[in-house]
Scaffold this motif. Sequence first.
Motif, PDB file in Angstrom:
ATOM      1  N   LEU A  63       0.854  -1.182   0.000  1.00 46.14           N
ATOM      2  CA  LEU A  63       0.000   0.000   0.000  1.00 46.14           C
ATOM      3  C   LEU A  63       0.892   1.235   0.000  1.00 46.14           C
ATOM      4  N   HIS A  64       0.801   2.016  -1.066  1.00 47.03           N
ATOM      5  CA  HIS A  64       1.698   3.157  -1.247  1.00 47.03           C
ATOM      6  C   HIS A  64       0.975   4.472  -0.958  1.00 47.03           C
ATOM      7  N   LEU A  65       1.681   5.355  -0.261  1.00 46.82           N
ATOM      8  CA  LEU A  65       1.194   6.693   0.007  1.00 46.82           C
ATOM      9  C   LEU A  65       1.351   7.541  -1.246  1.00 46.82           C
ATOM     10  N   ASP A  66       0.302   8.291  -1.625  1.00 46.22           N
ATOM     11  CA  ASP A  66       0.329   9.033  -2.879  1.00 46.22           C
ATOM     12  C   ASP A  66       1.199  10.287  -2.831  1.00 46.22           C
ATOM     13  N   GLY A  67       1.351  10.851  -1.666  1.00 48.47           N
ATOM     14  CA  GLY A  67       2.114  12.094  -1.575  1.00 48.47           C
ATOM     15  C   GLY A  67       2.013  12.669  -0.185  1.00 48.47           C
ATOM     16  N   PRO A  68       2.369  13.933  -0.016  1.00 52.08           N
ATOM     17  CA  PRO A  68       2.318  14.554   1.309  1.00 52.08           C
ATOM     18  C   PRO A  68       0.906  14.570   1.877  1.00 52.08           C
ATOM     19  N   ALA A  69       0.816  14.479   3.195  1.00 54.34           N
ATOM     20  CA  ALA A  69      -0.469  14.556   3.876  1.00 54.34           C
ATOM     21  C   ALA A  69      -1.054  15.961   3.737  1.00 54.34           C
ATOM     22  N   THR A  70      -2.370  16.033   3.784  1.00 57.67           N
ATOM     23  CA  THR A  70      -3.081  17.306   3.753  1.00 57.67           C
ATOM     24  C   THR A  70      -3.622  17.616   5.138  1.00 57.67           C
ATOM     25  N   THR A  71      -3.328  18.789   5.656  1.00 59.19           N
ATOM     26  CA  THR A  71      -3.812  19.167   6.968  1.00 59.19           C
ATOM     27  C   THR A  71      -4.835  20.288   6.847  1.00 59.19           C
ATOM     28  N   GLY A  72      -5.712  20.377   7.827  1.00 57.61           N
ATOM     29  CA  GLY A  72      -6.733  21.414   7.793  1.00 57.61           C
ATOM     30  C   GLY A  72      -7.418  21.529   9.136  1.00 57.61           C
ATOM     31  N   SER A  73      -8.492  22.276   9.165  1.00 52.00           N
ATOM     32  CA  SER A  73      -9.265  22.447  10.389  1.00 52.00           C
ATOM     33  C   SER A  73     -10.707  22.721  10.011  1.00 52.00           C
ATOM     34  N   GLY A  74     -11.598  22.585  10.979  1.00 57.10           N
ATOM     35  CA  GLY A  74     -13.004  22.818  10.725  1.00 57.10           C
ATOM     36  C   GLY A  74     -13.822  22.611  11.970  1.00 57.10           C
ATOM     37  N   ARG A  75     -15.099  22.506  11.797  1.00 55.34           N
ATOM     38  CA  ARG A  75     -16.029  22.268  12.899  1.00 55.34           C
ATOM     39  C   ARG A  75     -17.152  21.367  12.404  1.00 55.34           C
ATOM     40  N   ASP A  76     -17.523  20.373  13.211  1.00 54.41           N
ATOM     41  CA  ASP A  76     -18.654  19.517  12.893  1.00 54.41           C
ATOM     42  C   ASP A  76     -19.481  19.326  14.161  1.00 54.41           C
ATOM     43  N   GLY A  77     -20.317  18.305  14.191  1.00 55.61           N
ATOM     44  CA  GLY A  77     -21.181  18.085  15.337  1.00 55.61           C
ATOM     45  C   GLY A  77     -20.466  17.779  16.624  1.00 55.61           C
ATOM     46  N   PHE A  78     -19.211  17.349  16.538  1.00 60.31           N
ATOM     47  CA  PHE A  78     -18.417  17.096  17.741  1.00 60.31           C
ATOM     48  C   PHE A  78     -17.712  18.352  18.244  1.00 60.31           C
ATOM     49  N   GLY A  79     -17.610  19.367  17.395  1.00 60.88           N
ATOM     50  CA  GLY A  79     -16.917  20.592  17.779  1.00 60.88           C
ATOM     51  C   GLY A  79     -15.783  20.913  16.825  1.00 60.88           C
ATOM     52  N   PRO A  80     -14.920  21.849  17.200  1.00 59.84           N
ATOM     53  CA  PRO A  80     -13.784  22.209  16.344  1.00 59.84           C
ATOM     54  C   PRO A  80     -12.753  21.086  16.290  1.00 59.84           C
ATOM     55  N   PHE A  81     -12.112  20.950  15.138  1.00 58.48           N
ATOM     56  CA  PHE A  81     -11.129  19.879  14.976  1.00 58.48           C
ATOM     57  C   PHE A  81     -10.007  20.333  14.067  1.00 58.48           C
TER      58      PHE A  81
END
Length: 425
Positions: A63-81
């Motif tokens: 199983l090969h990783l396609d490239g660099p990870a993508t990071t981000g932030s947001g909010r859903d029903g559990f709260g900010p993440f």
Amino acid sequence: MGLRSSPLLALVALTGCAHAIELSLDQSTGSYSISLGGDQWFSSGPISFTSDHATKSSSDGSLHLDGPATTGSGRDGFGPFRSTTMRWDGGNFETTWREYDDMLLFEQHFPVELTGTNTNRTDPKAGRDQVLSSFPSFQLDDANATGLGYLAFAADMLGSGYHHGEWPPSSDHFPTGVSGFGPSCVFSRDLKHSVVISSGSNFMAASSWAGGNQLSYGVQGSITQIPPGFKVWYVMVASPTGGVSGAMEFWGDKLLGVYGKSREETWGTDYALQYLGYSTDNGAYYYYHTEDNGTSRGPPYHGKDYQQTLMDVKQYSESIGVPYRYILLDSWWYYQGKGGGVSNWVGRPDVFPDGNSYLRNATGWPIMGHNRWWAVDNVYSRDNGGGYEFVTEKKGDGQDFKDFAWPTEQRFWDDLMYNSTQWGL
């Protein structure tokens, strides 16, 4: 609560209190560890998924990783993440870590349609206790995890086959698969720290598997095809107070909240939670047994029929002052078809000669009606002359499971519930 990262490692401390849950993630490989209270509790196992009858795994390099990870932030029903997403195998599989104040969420995403996903190529049913994908997964031989215990809910009615012991458990002792997968609580010896691990979406497809010194969470291994865009996610919720009971309740509140439910709403609308009822469930005296029927269980019933038996129960309960407000009718009352499934969900005349509605009106008790799986010869399916679409699955030679039928129209359930309320449901 910031995300500190380097090209290889991202570490986030999710809370500033003594019950902080920490995720340490290697963005170059997808390996990670999880700590509570400053001590490492979990070390990751491999990430994997199955397609075209081949399993690709990060453990063997397939199983090969396609490239660099993508990071981000947001909010859903559990709260900010804050989130970290990794894409694998040319975009066929994605894994996302979401980090909240008091929990982690692990999401599997299948962007494109996959076929041949069943883990047993010749007999899909044989792979039902395995998983066709793995994320998260944890090592069960982790020497860093010491002084921990666990309680895992499993088996019929979810809790009848619960397991408990030291964490990490051996792979042959921890309950997984179709009959074993349920929420698990892992806790410290002093009960100051605890987490609950469970599925959080697509509950009927989500499962787990333990083997080879690892515990993997993923999609049930008997599923042969994954539609494009399918997602399933799992949660690890850290209790703010520790303990087992408090952790389970806190976890429950989390899931209730994200799906827009509440304990107060359930209590206010569930009649059975508010009042005492009379049950004829498995283990009850009148389970497949009627008054004056001796010690035998029916059918046939040689004593009184169920209608008169339950009328007598009503009269006796009133004479001794027991305030039953409803009755539970178990599987003895309706028509059963091939394989023991439900063929027609109405009372049989040998059970209720005057019908369910007579019992409801004569006793004043609303009815809670048992229902099992639908038989392949049920009267509702278009295949049998009924008016509703069903998917019918019959076992083949050598396959060890019952015949089933599944309704595929919401209209069926709407009509069934409406018609059943007319006789007292």
